[in-house]
Design a protein around this motif. Structure first.
Motif, PDB file in Angstrom:
ATOM      1  N   GLY A 221       3.176  36.886  41.473  1.00 22.88           N
ATOM      2  CA  GLY A 221       4.410  36.187  41.815  1.00 22.88           C
ATOM      3  C   GLY A 221       5.643  36.929  41.349  1.00 22.88           C
ATOM      4  N   GLN A 222       5.592  37.468  40.139  1.00 20.43           N
ATOM      5  CA  GLN A 222       6.753  38.213  39.636  1.00 20.43           C
ATOM      6  C   GLN A 222       6.987  39.491  40.447  1.00 20.43           C
ATOM      7  OE1 GLN A 222       9.093  37.189  37.445  1.00 20.43           O
ATOM      8  NE2 GLN A 222       7.899  35.318  37.796  1.00 20.43           N
ATOM      9  N   GLY A 223       5.890  40.089  40.919  1.00 17.08           N
ATOM     10  CA  GLY A 223       6.053  41.273  41.767  1.00 17.08           C
ATOM     11  C   GLY A 223       6.752  40.937  43.072  1.00 17.08           C
ATOM     12  N   LEU A 224       6.425  39.775  43.648  1.00 24.61           N
ATOM     13  CA  LEU A 224       7.077  39.344  44.884  1.00 24.61           C
ATOM     14  C   LEU A 224       8.547  39.043  44.648  1.00 24.61           C
ATOM     15  CD1 LEU A 224       4.272  37.007  46.300  1.00 24.61           C
ATOM     16  CD2 LEU A 224       4.875  39.299  47.097  1.00 24.61           C
ATOM     17  N   VAL A 225       8.849  38.410  43.504  1.00 23.86           N
ATOM     18  CA  VAL A 225      10.243  38.110  43.177  1.00 23.86           C
ATOM     19  C   VAL A 225      11.040  39.409  43.029  1.00 23.86           C
ATOM     20  CG1 VAL A 225      11.769  37.130  41.420  1.00 23.86           C
ATOM     21  CG2 VAL A 225       9.729  35.883  42.137  1.00 23.86           C
ATOM     22  N   GLN A 226      10.458  40.395  42.340  1.00 27.42           N
ATOM     23  CA  GLN A 226      11.153  41.675  42.173  1.00 27.42           C
ATOM     24  C   GLN A 226      11.326  42.389  43.509  1.00 27.42           C
ATOM     25  OE1 GLN A 226      12.694  42.742  39.443  1.00 27.42           O
ATOM     26  NE2 GLN A 226      12.068  40.750  38.587  1.00 27.42           N
ATOM     27  N   PHE A 227      10.367  42.217  44.409  1.00 27.56           N
ATOM     28  CA  PHE A 227      10.469  42.801  45.748  1.00 27.56           C
ATOM     29  C   PHE A 227      11.702  42.265  46.470  1.00 27.56           C
ATOM     30  CE2 PHE A 227       9.331  42.624  50.323  1.00 27.56           C
ATOM     31  CZ  PHE A 227       9.133  43.982  50.549  1.00 27.56           C
TER      32      PHE A 227
END
Length: 289
Positions: A221-227
């Motif tokens: 989820g954090q990777g998607l937010v950073q994306f």
């Protein structure tokens, strides 16, 4: 050196300006249907990931504009242009082009009718552009926040799709094979909304959902937010929609909504735009927003 046909260039510019008045972003094209301006980075030792941020023309569809002054500048820099391209996927129309080709030998019109019967949709009255080879371009409008990918023959033999990052040759353009023209009785129409059943066929199939552990879900989820936070102007809706689709497919969509909205706000979207895009992603992946 390209041969200059000033009359063809003048006509192409006039048609391009007329398209821009309808909200369609345009670029000049050569007789080969390719962007008329070469990349300013062509002599660089390595390919630069520039999509027009340098401010110079020559970035293909990323140069597309509805500003008359900018369009005149682009055509002035390409006096050999004899046509214009219309960028797909951009507001306000979010144009999707269905290219019914004839060169492949397949009956693309029959293939589209078969798809319509099988998936229970009809193509509404819309703009139709006739190509010099006898093909047709159907103009449809997609929903905001949904990026339809370009494809060739994936939908059916002889049917190409022009979506985000692609362009359609505009009516009035002159190529080496002839002139593109609007079909009789369709010039006054706006691009019709793409039928939902057809839109589902145009989008990549969602990946199968796999249950994730809380720790893996949080990390993903954090990777998607950073994306989303890394999006540049022009990418924000597309990145947000992609990230939201992946979140829902992995079972963490509802828990990630507020974080995705916050990331989108940080990149300049309004809360209403962000939540509408996330809701579209939820519906597209079979969830209730």
């Amino acid at each position: 050196m390209a041969t200059i046909d000033r009359q063809a260039t003048t006509l192409a510019l006039a048609h391009a300006l007329s398209a821009a008045e309808r909200g369609l972003a345009v670029i000049p094209l050569s007789r080969t249907k390719l962007p008329a301006l070469r990349s300013p980075h062509r002599d660089a030792p390595a390919s630069l990931p520039c999509r027009g941020e340098c401010g110079r023309p020559g970035h293909g569809v990323h140069d597309a504009s509805t500003d008359p002054a900018r369009i005149r500048e682009l055509f002035a820099a390409a006096p050999w242009a004899t046509g214009y391209g219309i960028a797909c996927g951009l507001p306000p129309h979010h144009l999707i082009g269905i290219d019914l080709d004839t060169k492949s030998g397949a009956d693309s019109s029959a293939a589209l009718r078969e798809l319509a019967l099988r998936h229970l949709f009809t193509i509404p009255p819309t703009v139709v552009v006739l190509t010099p080879s006898g093909g047709r371009h159907l103009w449809l409008s997609g929903p905001p926040g949904v990026a339809v990918p370009n494809s060739a023959g994936r939908l059916a033999p002889g049917i190409d799709v022009r979506g985000a990052g692609g362009y359609l040759v505009g009516p009035g353009s002159r190529t080496g094979h002839g002139v593109y023209a609007v079909a009789r009785g369709t010039a006054h129409l706006a691009p019709a909304a793409c039928p939902p059943a057809l839109l589902r066929l145009l989008l990549p199939p969602p990946r199968p959902r796999q249950p994730a552990s809380p720790a893996a879900g949080g990390q993903h989820g954090q990777g998607l937010v950073q994306f989303v936070r890394a999006a540049h102007r022009g990418q924000r809706n597309t990145r947000l929609f992609w990230a939201a689709c992946r979140a829902y497919e992995n079972g963490i969509g509802p828990a990630l909504v507020d974080s995705l909205v916050a990331a989108a706000l940080d990149r300049g979207l309004t809360e209403r735009e962000a939540r509408a895009t996330i809701a579209s992603a939820a519906r597209m992946t079979g969830h209730r927003p």
